[in-house]
Enzyme design. Sequence first.
Site, short mmCIF file in Angstrom:
data_model
loop_
_atom_site.label_atom_id
_atom_site.label_comp_id
_atom_site.label_asym_id
_atom_site.label_seq_id
_atom_site.Cartn_x
_atom_site.Cartn_y
_atom_site.Cartn_z
N TYR A 197 0.84 -1.21 0.00
CA TYR A 197 0.00 0.00 0.00
C TYR A 197 0.88 1.26 0.00
CZ TYR A 197 -4.10 2.85 1.30
OH TYR A 197 -5.12 3.79 1.32
N ALA A 248 3.87 1.49 -1.27
CA ALA A 248 4.43 1.59 -2.62
C ALA A 248 3.40 2.14 -3.60
CB ALA A 248 4.90 0.21 -3.09
#
Length: 243
Positions: A154, A156
């Site tokens: 998440y 990233a």
Amino acid sequence: MSCALVTGASRGIGRAIAVQLAKDHGLYILINYASNQAAAEETLAAITASGGQGELLQFDVQVKQEVDDALNNWKQQNEDKTISVLVNNAGVTRDGLFMWMPEKDWDEVLGTSAKGFFNVTQNAIQQMLRKRTGRIVNIASVSGMKGVAGQTNYSAAKGAMIAATKALAQEVAKRKITVNAVAPGFITSDMTKDLNEEELKQMIPMSRFGKAEEVAHLVSFLVSDKAAYITGEVININGGIYS
């Protein structure tokens, strides 16, 4: 007629944004949802109850063909309407430690936020470029700003949205299109319902979770004429947890 497309608008922050944009700006709202039609209908009911207008538009933001087919068909059938505002809100979490993370959990989270941003924005921005006006707001997260353990996927995905926001803003600024991101912290919604709110509140300087409506007011400001000179920015809305 000016329209706002809000992805993932069936619940939570997306629903609050859709309702607020109809109220504040009289925009015709395109309520995107992937599968939960009943919840999307509730969003439309909330919009019409406050005097607004809109319709449902189903597609999975991860699938480019679905996105293009849905939006191109809608444009052909609605030549009197233009998407002048896009809010990329669709997102999912599949939390877990990176070392044990299944590939599908990485792909789905990146696919919804990062690839979803690409798929929807690339289609919707065409009209904005021709009309030389537009507002794009990407819903990121504190996770994308500071990184959160257990949310490598998440973090990233939202970090990618933030970097893309800054780059795209520079590409389209001459066409009077602004591109900004909003990075919420802990907001009361379906996505946070399983979290220990009492424990987490102790980390937040304001000692409470935020409300979806508070995020919606910020998005509403960013799509207004008052924000015409703001672009490429990431605005945190997190009660001071990351400042």
